[in-house]
Design an enzyme around this catalytic site. Structure first.
Site, mmCIF file in Angstrom:
data_model
loop_
_atom_site.group_PDB
_atom_site.id
_atom_site.type_symbol
_atom_site.label_atom_id
_atom_site.label_comp_id
_atom_site.label_asym_id
_atom_site.label_seq_id
_atom_site.Cartn_x
_atom_site.Cartn_y
_atom_site.Cartn_z
ATOM 1 N N ALA A 1 3.855 1.503 8.481
ATOM 2 C CA ALA A 1 4.812 0.462 8.851
ATOM 3 C C ALA A 1 4.225 -0.421 9.943
ATOM 4 O O ALA A 1 4.258 -0.061 11.120
ATOM 5 C CB ALA A 1 6.107 1.105 9.340
ATOM 6 N N ALA A 2 3.682 -1.562 9.564
ATOM 7 C CA ALA A 2 3.117 -2.458 10.571
ATOM 8 C C ALA A 2 3.127 -3.877 10.051
ATOM 9 O O ALA A 2 3.095 -4.098 8.843
ATOM 10 C CB ALA A 2 1.679 -2.056 10.888
ATOM 11 N N PHE A 3 3.161 -4.824 10.990
ATOM 12 C CA PHE A 3 2.887 -6.216 10.613
ATOM 13 C C PHE A 3 1.375 -6.340 10.518
ATOM 14 O O PHE A 3 0.646 -5.723 11.292
ATOM 15 C CB PHE A 3 3.458 -7.171 11.663
ATOM 16 C CG PHE A 3 4.963 -7.194 11.682
ATOM 17 C CD1 PHE A 3 5.691 -7.377 10.510
ATOM 18 C CD2 PHE A 3 5.663 -7.029 12.872
ATOM 19 C CE1 PHE A 3 7.089 -7.402 10.528
ATOM 20 C CE2 PHE A 3 7.057 -7.056 12.898
ATOM 21 C CZ PHE A 3 7.766 -7.233 11.721
ATOM 22 N N ASP B 1 11.884 2.918 5.251
ATOM 23 C CA ASP B 1 11.401 1.527 5.286
ATOM 24 C C ASP B 1 12.548 0.618 5.700
ATOM 25 O O ASP B 1 13.692 0.853 5.311
ATOM 26 C CB ASP B 1 10.901 1.137 3.885
ATOM 27 C CG ASP B 1 9.927 -0.029 3.896
ATOM 28 O OD1 ASP B 1 8.775 0.162 3.457
ATOM 29 O OD2 ASP B 1 10.311 -1.140 4.336
ATOM 30 N N ILE C 1 0.848 -1.207 0.000
ATOM 31 C CA ILE C 1 0.000 0.000 0.000
ATOM 32 C C ILE C 1 0.877 1.248 0.000
ATOM 33 O O ILE C 1 0.613 2.211 -0.730
ATOM 34 C CB ILE C 1 -0.985 -0.003 1.196
ATOM 35 C CG1 ILE C 1 -1.902 -1.229 1.091
ATOM 36 C CG2 ILE C 1 -1.820 1.288 1.223
ATOM 37 C CD1 ILE C 1 -2.895 -1.392 2.226
ATOM 38 N N GLN D 1 -8.194 -22.250 -1.705
ATOM 39 C CA GLN D 1 -9.121 -22.821 -0.727
ATOM 40 C C GLN D 1 -10.195 -21.783 -0.446
ATOM 41 O O GLN D 1 -9.867 -20.638 -0.099
ATOM 42 C CB GLN D 1 -8.386 -23.147 0.565
ATOM 43 C CG GLN D 1 -7.348 -24.246 0.387
ATOM 44 C CD GLN D 1 -6.842 -24.738 1.736
ATOM 45 O OE1 GLN D 1 -6.606 -23.937 2.643
ATOM 46 N NE2 GLN D 1 -6.693 -26.038 1.863
ATOM 47 N N SER E 1 -7.377 0.111 10.132
ATOM 48 C CA SER E 1 -7.965 -1.067 9.493
ATOM 49 C C SER E 1 -9.374 -1.322 9.977
ATOM 50 O O SER E 1 -9.705 -1.043 11.137
ATOM 51 C CB SER E 1 -7.098 -2.270 9.854
ATOM 52 O OG SER E 1 -7.724 -3.460 9.485
ATOM 53 N N LYS F 1 -4.016 -1.809 16.079
ATOM 54 C CA LYS F 1 -4.453 -0.662 15.263
ATOM 55 C C LYS F 1 -5.355 0.273 16.085
ATOM 56 O O LYS F 1 -5.258 1.505 15.990
ATOM 57 C CB LYS F 1 -5.192 -1.152 14.012
ATOM 58 C CG LYS F 1 -4.295 -1.869 13.008
ATOM 59 C CD LYS F 1 -3.502 -0.882 12.157
ATOM 60 C CE LYS F 1 -2.441 -1.547 11.328
ATOM 61 N NZ LYS F 1 -1.702 -0.647 10.450
ATOM 62 N N ARG G 1 -17.153 -9.451 1.238
ATOM 63 C CA ARG G 1 -16.288 -8.393 1.764
ATOM 64 C C ARG G 1 -16.363 -7.153 0.880
ATOM 65 O O ARG G 1 -16.822 -7.192 -0.266
ATOM 66 C CB ARG G 1 -14.814 -8.840 1.774
ATOM 67 C CG ARG G 1 -14.495 -9.978 2.698
ATOM 68 C CD ARG G 1 -14.556 -9.541 4.167
ATOM 69 N NE ARG G 1 -14.243 -10.650 5.065
ATOM 70 C CZ ARG G 1 -15.122 -11.581 5.445
ATOM 71 N NH1 ARG G 1 -16.366 -11.526 5.025
ATOM 72 N NH2 ARG G 1 -14.748 -12.544 6.265
ATOM 73 N N GLY H 1 -12.987 -16.838 13.047
ATOM 74 C CA GLY H 1 -13.043 -15.384 13.167
ATOM 75 C C GLY H 1 -13.623 -14.664 11.969
ATOM 76 O O GLY H 1 -13.845 -13.451 12.025
ATOM 77 N N TYR I 1 -3.868 -8.187 16.117
ATOM 78 C CA TYR I 1 -3.520 -7.203 15.083
ATOM 79 C C TYR I 1 -4.495 -6.016 15.124
ATOM 80 O O TYR I 1 -4.086 -4.848 15.162
ATOM 81 C CB TYR I 1 -3.552 -7.880 13.697
ATOM 82 C CG TYR I 1 -3.651 -6.903 12.574
ATOM 83 C CD1 TYR I 1 -2.548 -6.138 12.208
ATOM 84 C CD2 TYR I 1 -4.857 -6.701 11.902
ATOM 85 C CE1 TYR I 1 -2.648 -5.197 11.190
ATOM 86 C CE2 TYR I 1 -4.959 -5.773 10.887
ATOM 87 C CZ TYR I 1 -3.856 -5.024 10.535
ATOM 88 O OH TYR I 1 -3.964 -4.090 9.541
HETATM 89 C C1 WQD Z 1 -11.429 -12.259 2.235
HETATM 90 C C2 WQD Z 1 -12.486 -13.341 2.053
HETATM 91 C C3 WQD Z 1 -12.098 -15.224 3.485
HETATM 92 C C4 WQD Z 1 -8.288 -16.342 1.592
HETATM 93 C C5 WQD Z 1 -8.175 -9.184 6.172
HETATM 94 C C6 WQD Z 1 -7.910 -8.781 7.581
HETATM 95 C C7 WQD Z 1 -8.363 -7.369 7.794
HETATM 96 C C8 WQD Z 1 -7.770 -6.436 6.753
HETATM 97 C C9 WQD Z 1 -8.054 -6.937 5.387
HETATM 98 C C10 WQD Z 1 -5.613 -5.488 7.259
HETATM 99 C C11 WQD Z 1 -12.957 -13.980 3.360
HETATM 100 C C12 WQD Z 1 -11.918 -15.617 2.026
HETATM 101 C C13 WQD Z 1 -9.472 -15.722 1.919
HETATM 102 C C14 WQD Z 1 -8.328 -17.645 1.026
HETATM 103 C C15 WQD Z 1 -10.735 -17.586 1.159
HETATM 104 N N1 WQD Z 1 -6.342 -6.397 6.821
HETATM 105 N N2 WQD Z 1 -10.679 -16.338 1.712
HETATM 106 N N3 WQD Z 1 -9.571 -18.214 0.814
HETATM 107 O O1 WQD Z 1 -10.059 -11.621 6.320
HETATM 108 O O2 WQD Z 1 -11.655 -10.138 5.036
HETATM 109 O O3 WQD Z 1 -9.570 -9.205 5.935
HETATM 110 O O4 WQD Z 1 -7.575 -8.284 5.273
HETATM 111 O O5 WQD Z 1 -5.880 -4.539 7.927
HETATM 112 O O6 WQD Z 1 -7.969 -7.019 9.049
HETATM 113 O O7 WQD Z 1 -8.628 -9.648 8.450
HETATM 114 O O8 WQD Z 1 -9.401 -10.685 4.025
HETATM 115 O O9 WQD Z 1 -8.458 -11.530 1.940
HETATM 116 O O10 WQD Z 1 -8.113 -12.858 4.074
HETATM 117 O O11 WQD Z 1 -10.380 -12.769 3.058
HETATM 118 O O12 WQD Z 1 -11.821 -18.164 0.952
HETATM 119 O O13 WQD Z 1 -7.301 -18.280 0.729
HETATM 120 O O14 WQD Z 1 -11.880 -14.417 1.319
HETATM 121 O O15 WQD Z 1 -12.703 -16.257 4.223
HETATM 122 O O16 WQD Z 1 -14.307 -14.304 3.185
HETATM 123 P P1 WQD Z 1 -10.258 -10.503 5.406
HETATM 124 P P2 WQD Z 1 -8.985 -11.960 3.255
#
Ligand code: WQD
Length: 322
Positions: A72-74, A31, A12, A204, A115, A143, A219, A282, A139
């Site tokens: 700059a974050a994990f 960085d 980003i 997956q 986030s 934030k 999402r 989660g 995480y």
């Molecule tokens: C998106 C959708 C998964 C991978 C994360 C962080 C959030 C923010 C954004 C930073 C979900 C599905 C995913 C895979 C899948 N990050 N999926 N197979 O979890 O919505 O958000 O990134 O700030 O804090 O939690 O994003 O891209 O992991 O998942 O089916 O291999 O895709 O279950 O529905 P997420 P994601």
């Protein structure tokens, strides 16, 4: 303005650096290249190879800037639950260093990469800024804590901040100028892209029995170029109005996992094998943003976050890996 972009060699951060350069600002990237890439740096920008945990180096580097953008974050949600120490040190201690260096250097504006993870399980959607913040991951907690530090430094030290709560960042520079790949991505679109270009065998799909139209998770994907534009608008706002803001940045559109897989198959022309597996711990069924406040305050709306642009700009980068 003279802007220090901390974490500006990352996925980003590099888009943010590009946007500020395009707008004629003077940009220096700071960085440690732990996940950032030299290939994401631009010749027009300065570069300091440094670490936010080295306070002396950071405060020396920060001198003379008008503003800091802090990315700059994990950010691996799963890892943060098993290695919270790592996230405490880098994300929290690192930010305290940035804030203290800003105080020392007389920097009055900071744009922070927050986030949607601060919210945790959504109580309602679309999620607006009034939604309770109950992070589900360590995480997300880091934030949210950082947002609170920002609030105090605003009150006590007059540092104005923009906390930008990104929803699901995705896509690549619409003009194709950024090509750095994230290593070991866990997010959906890069995972799909890796499967499309043969870097992994299958995608997956985490659950197909959610209460959503096709049973897969929904999402709010927001294009990284849209996010980059929001950083520039946010800095303009905080510096002109001498006022801090916290805003959600999303496309306000829900897209399912299956819709993304299908669009990627169509756009790439690749089979992209996918297997349905169990739900990931989660994960909410649906998460979408209200970005009304960003629109009202900044006149920002996502322009490039439609499904095809997200996939096409990503494929432009990943197709070179075949
Ligand atoms: C998106 C959708 C998964 C991978 C994360 C962080 C959030 C923010 C954004 C930073 C979900 C599905 C995913 C895979 C899948 N990050 N999926 N197979 O979890 O919505 O958000 O990134 O700030 O804090 O939690 O994003 O891209 O992991 O998942 O089916 O291999 O895709 O279950 O529905 P997420 P994601």
């Amino acid at each position: 303005m003279k802007i220090l972009i901390i974490g500006g060699a990352g996925y980003i951060g590099s888009h943010v650096a590009r946007e500020f350069l395009d707008r004629g600002h003077s940009v220096t990237v700071f960085d440690n290249l732990s996940s950032g890439l030299r290939g994401n740096l631009f010749p027009e920008a300065g570069f300091i190879h440094g670490d936010i945990l080295d306070y002396t180096g950071l405060s020396r580097a920060s001198a003379g800037f008008d503003a800091v953008v802090h990315l700059a974050a994990f950010k691996a949600v799963g890892e943060s639950m098993v290695k919270p120490e790592k996230y405490s040190v880098n994300n929290i201690n690192g930010t305290v260093n940035i804030l203290n260096a800003a105080v020392e250097g007389g920097i009055k504006n900071i744009v922070f990469s927050s986030s949607a993870a601060v919210f945790g399980q959504p109580e309602y959607i679309p999620v607006d800024e009034k939604h309770p913040a109950n992070p589900e991951s360590y995480y997300g907690f880091t934030k949210l804590e950082i947002e609170r530090f920002l609030g105090w430094y605003d009150k006590l030290k007059g540092i104005r901040f923009a906390a930008l709560r990104y929803f699901n960042a995705a896509g690549y520079d619409i003009k194709g100028r950024i090509k750095g790949l994230e290593t070991n991505p866990a997010n959906l679109i890069p995972v799909i892209m890796e499967a499309a270009c043969g870097m992994r065998e299958t995608v997956q799909i985490f659950g197909s029995d959610y209460d959503t139209p096709d049973g897969t998770g929904v999402r709010d994907y927001v294009h990284v170029s849209d996010l980059a534009i929001a950083h520039a608008m946010a800095l303009e706002y905080t510096s002109k109005n001498d006022k801090s803001i916290t805003v959600n940045l999303g496309s306000e559109t829900g897209i399912s996992v299956l819709e993304i897989v299908e669009a990627a198959r169509r756009i790439t022309g690749k089979p992209i094998p996918a297997t349905i597996v169990g739900r990931r711990a989660g994960d909410p069924a649906k998460l979408t943003a209200s970005s009304k406040l960003a629109h009202e305050l900044l006149n920002w709306t996502a322009k490039y976050s439609d499904l095809d642009t997200l996939i096409k700009t990503s494929w432009e980068v990943y197709k070179n890996q075949q």
